[in-house]
Design a protein around this motif. Structure first.
Motif, PDB file in Angstrom:
ATOM      1  N   ASP A   1       0.858  -1.184   0.000  1.00  9.59           N
ATOM      2  CA  ASP A   1       0.000   0.000   0.000  1.00  9.59           C
ATOM      3  C   ASP A   1       0.899   1.240   0.000  1.00  9.59           C
ATOM      4  OD1 ASP A   1      -1.774   2.055   0.407  1.00  9.59           O
ATOM      5  OD2 ASP A   1      -2.801   1.129   2.098  1.00  9.59           O
ATOM      6  N   GLU A   2       1.009   1.868  -1.157  1.00 14.57           N
ATOM      7  CA  GLU A   2       1.933   2.992  -1.345  1.00 14.57           C
ATOM      8  C   GLU A   2       1.194   4.324  -1.451  1.00 14.57           C
ATOM      9  OE1 GLU A   2       4.305   1.818  -4.695  1.00 14.57           O
ATOM     10  OE2 GLU A   2       5.029  -0.009  -3.713  1.00 14.57           O
ATOM     11  N   ALA A   3       0.247   4.533  -0.532  1.00 11.16           N
ATOM     12  CA  ALA A   3      -0.562   5.751  -0.564  1.00 11.16           C
ATOM     13  C   ALA A   3       0.293   7.007  -0.447  1.00 11.16           C
ATOM     14  CB  ALA A   3      -1.605   5.716   0.556  1.00 11.16           C
ATOM     15  N   TYR A   4       1.427   6.907   0.268  1.00 17.11           N
ATOM     16  CA  TYR A   4       2.281   8.078   0.495  1.00 17.11           C
ATOM     17  C   TYR A   4       3.527   8.044  -0.385  1.00 17.11           C
ATOM     18  CZ  TYR A   4      -0.646   8.763   4.605  1.00 17.11           C
ATOM     19  OH  TYR A   4      -1.711   8.962   5.441  1.00 17.11           O
ATOM     20  N   PHE A   5       3.433   7.392  -1.529  1.00 17.92           N
ATOM     21  CA  PHE A   5       4.581   7.245  -2.429  1.00 17.92           C
ATOM     22  C   PHE A   5       5.187   8.597  -2.799  1.00 17.92           C
ATOM     23  CE2 PHE A   5       5.863   7.468  -6.937  1.00 17.92           C
ATOM     24  CZ  PHE A   5       7.039   6.737  -6.865  1.00 17.92           C
ATOM     25  N   ALA A   6       4.350   9.615  -2.983  1.00 18.30           N
ATOM     26  CA  ALA A   6       4.858  10.927  -3.404  1.00 18.30           C
ATOM     27  C   ALA A   6       5.836  11.513  -2.400  1.00 18.30           C
ATOM     28  CB  ALA A   6       3.692  11.894  -3.609  1.00 18.30           C
ATOM     29  N   TYR A   7       5.753  11.069  -1.139  1.00 19.22           N
ATOM     30  CA  TYR A   7       6.602  11.628  -0.092  1.00 19.22           C
ATOM     31  C   TYR A   7       7.745  10.697   0.306  1.00 19.22           C
ATOM     32  CZ  TYR A   7       2.394  14.382   0.044  1.00 19.22           C
ATOM     33  OH  TYR A   7       1.320  15.152  -0.331  1.00 19.22           O
ATOM     34  N   SER A   8       7.722   9.459  -0.186  1.00 20.94           N
ATOM     35  CA  SER A   8       8.763   8.489   0.165  1.00 20.94           C
ATOM     36  C   SER A   8       9.630   8.104  -1.026  1.00 20.94           C
ATOM     37  CB  SER A   8       8.124   7.223   0.746  1.00 20.94           C
ATOM     38  OG  SER A   8       7.446   6.482  -0.266  1.00 20.94           O
ATOM     39  N   GLY A   9       9.022   8.042  -2.218  1.00 19.24           N
ATOM     40  CA  GLY A   9       9.738   7.592  -3.404  1.00 19.24           C
ATOM     41  C   GLY A   9      10.037   6.108  -3.408  1.00 19.24           C
ATOM     42  N   ALA A  10       9.485   5.367  -2.441  1.00 20.58           N
ATOM     43  CA  ALA A  10       9.766   3.938  -2.320  1.00 20.58           C
ATOM     44  C   ALA A  10       8.626   3.135  -2.924  1.00 20.58           C
ATOM     45  CB  ALA A  10       9.943   3.562  -0.848  1.00 20.58           C
ATOM     46  N   THR A  11       8.950   2.183  -3.787  1.00 17.74           N
ATOM     47  CA  THR A  11       7.916   1.412  -4.458  1.00 17.74           C
ATOM     48  C   THR A  11       8.398   0.013  -4.812  1.00 17.74           C
ATOM     49  OG1 THR A  11       6.446   1.307  -6.387  1.00 17.74           O
ATOM     50  CG2 THR A  11       8.592   2.376  -6.692  1.00 17.74           C
ATOM     51  N   SER A  12       7.477  -0.935  -4.826  1.00 13.15           N
ATOM     52  CA  SER A  12       7.740  -2.301  -5.259  1.00 13.15           C
ATOM     53  C   SER A  12       7.439  -2.489  -6.738  1.00 13.15           C
ATOM     54  CB  SER A  12       6.895  -3.288  -4.434  1.00 13.15           C
ATOM     55  OG  SER A  12       7.203  -3.217  -3.061  1.00 13.15           O
ATOM     56  N   LEU A  13       7.053  -1.430  -7.418  1.00  9.28           N
ATOM     57  CA  LEU A  13       6.607  -1.537  -8.802  1.00  9.28           C
ATOM     58  C   LEU A  13       7.650  -2.167  -9.738  1.00  9.28           C
ATOM     59  CD1 LEU A  13       4.046  -0.918 -10.388  1.00  9.28           C
ATOM     60  CD2 LEU A  13       4.978   1.331 -10.912  1.00  9.28           C
ATOM     61  N   PRO A  14       8.952  -1.862  -9.620  1.00 11.04           N
ATOM     62  CA  PRO A  14       9.904  -2.419 -10.580  1.00 11.04           C
ATOM     63  C   PRO A  14       9.958  -3.950 -10.611  1.00 11.04           C
ATOM     64  CG  PRO A  14      10.874  -0.557  -9.449  1.00 11.04           C
ATOM     65  CD  PRO A  14       9.595  -0.871  -8.743  1.00 11.04           C
ATOM     66  N   VAL A  15       9.597  -4.611  -9.505  1.00 10.55           N
ATOM     67  CA  VAL A  15       9.671  -6.076  -9.458  1.00 10.55           C
ATOM     68  C   VAL A  15       8.289  -6.721  -9.513  1.00 10.55           C
ATOM     69  CG1 VAL A  15      11.855  -6.043  -8.203  1.00 10.55           C
ATOM     70  CG2 VAL A  15       9.701  -6.063  -6.925  1.00 10.55           C
ATOM     71  N   LEU A  16       7.272  -5.932  -9.782  1.00 13.87           N
ATOM     72  CA  LEU A  16       5.904  -6.445  -9.758  1.00 13.87           C
ATOM     73  C   LEU A  16       5.706  -7.604 -10.735  1.00 13.87           C
ATOM     74  CD1 LEU A  16       3.042  -5.898  -8.531  1.00 13.87           C
ATOM     75  CD2 LEU A  16       2.589  -4.531 -10.554  1.00 13.87           C
ATOM     76  N   ALA A  17       6.256  -7.490 -11.928  1.00 17.33           N
ATOM     77  CA  ALA A  17       6.032  -8.506 -12.956  1.00 17.33           C
ATOM     78  C   ALA A  17       6.621  -9.859 -12.579  1.00 17.33           C
ATOM     79  CB  ALA A  17       6.605  -8.031 -14.288  1.00 17.33           C
ATOM     80  N   ASP A  18       7.567  -9.876 -11.650  1.00 15.47           N
ATOM     81  CA  ASP A  18       8.190 -11.135 -11.237  1.00 15.47           C
ATOM     82  C   ASP A  18       7.383 -11.877 -10.184  1.00 15.47           C
ATOM     83  OD1 ASP A  18      10.372 -10.551 -12.898  1.00 15.47           O
ATOM     84  OD2 ASP A  18      11.360  -9.389 -11.315  1.00 15.47           O
ATOM     85  N   HIS A  19       6.338 -11.243  -9.663  1.00 13.63           N
ATOM     86  CA  HIS A  19       5.579 -11.843  -8.562  1.00 13.63           C
ATOM     87  C   HIS A  19       4.077 -11.674  -8.830  1.00 13.63           C
ATOM     88  CE1 HIS A  19       9.314 -12.172  -6.274  1.00 13.63           C
ATOM     89  NE2 HIS A  19       9.580 -10.954  -6.673  1.00 13.63           N
TER      90      HIS A  19
END
Length: 271
Positions: free
Chosen positions: A110-128
């Motif tokens: 749950d990356e609701a605050y992504f705009a303030y953290s810059g942290a995301t699991s998106l780059p590895v999403l396709a592998d899982h």
């Protein structure tokens, strides 16, 4: 998949994965304290919410999380990254490790605050294929319009689509979201950068005044102090609203939203 804010998407995820597993009852698992709607959504669907306590410093207890998942075998695990209401950002790779270790469990980042953290699991999403990234525009520019979305494998998206109400997003909300993304993304990024800068300054100023300030990667700061309720009342009398917590591990804490420089100056002046 688009939803009426993150709340509707959380509800759809709980509904989609709420079946019993053999002789095991359905279970939804999340750390605690965290976003309260994980628990509420599970209860509303007759599913047992499993809550794993955070450490005293509101860090994720990874060994206890693993033990709880292995014991309860939940259908869904929610991880707020960063967490609400504490603002703490836990080790991002843990969600990915869970997705790899428990392939029959939906792991929601749950990356609701992504705009303030810059942290995301998106780059590895396709592998899982069991990993779900959840975002919202509610924390950046469109709080009242309620536009959230999940990014997932086509299989999970297809299941959620079966549960989505046919008119869950109004045409005006959709057009506003398109306008924001096409014409105001740079402006929103600038505002988020300002909040991040103010977050650091405000945290340092609060710490200098004797408050215990927990590390935050969101647009909020959690602080702990003696006499929190009396302080909350005095701030309210001065026209400054913060959130207070009366019980549980958050007792004695106040959650402060990082505002504009003038907002933050008013808070510090009142303190």
């Amino acid at each position: 998949m688009f939803g009426n804010g993150s709340d509707e998407l959380i509800a759809m995820l709980c509904s989609a994965f709420s079946a019993r597993r053999g002789d095991r009852p359905a279970a939804i698992l999340a750390p605690s304290p965290s976003f309260v709607y994980y628990r509420l959504s599970a209860i509303a669907r007759g599913v047992e919410p499993i809550e794993v306590p955070l450490t005293p410093q509101f860090e994720l207890d990874e060994p206890e999380m693993l033990r709880a998942i292995e014991h309860h075998r939940p259908s869904v695990v929610f991880l707020a990254l960063p967490n609400n209401p504490t603002g703490t950002l836990w080790r991002l790779g843990f969600a990915v490790e869970l997705a790899a270790r428990f392939p029959d469990t939906a792991i929601v980042s749950d990356e609701a605050y992504f705009a303030y953290s810059g942290a995301t699991s998106l780059p590895v999403l396709a592998d899982h294929p069991n990993l779900v990234v959840m975002r919202t525009l509610s924390k950046l520019g469109m709080a009242g319009l309620r536009v959230g979305f999940t990014i997932s494998s086509p299989a999970i998206a297809a299941v959620l689509e079966k549960l989505r109400p046919p008119y869950n997003l109004s045409a005006l909300d959709q057009r506003a979201a398109e306008f924001l993304l096409e014409h105001a993304s740079a402006w929103c990024a600038e505002r988020a950068a300002e909040v991040v800068a103010e977050r650091g300054r405000l945290a340092a100023a609060l710490s200098a005044r004797g408050f215990e300030v927990f590390p935050s990667a969101a647009n909020l700061l959690l602080i702990r102090t003696s006499g929190a309720t009396a302080l909350w009342q005095r701030l309210a009398a001065a026209g400054i609203m913060v959130r207070r917590f009366d019980a549980g591990p958050l007792a004695g804490c106040l959650r402060v939203t990082v505002g504009t420089p003038s907002d933050n100056a008013a808070l510090l002046a009142a303190l």
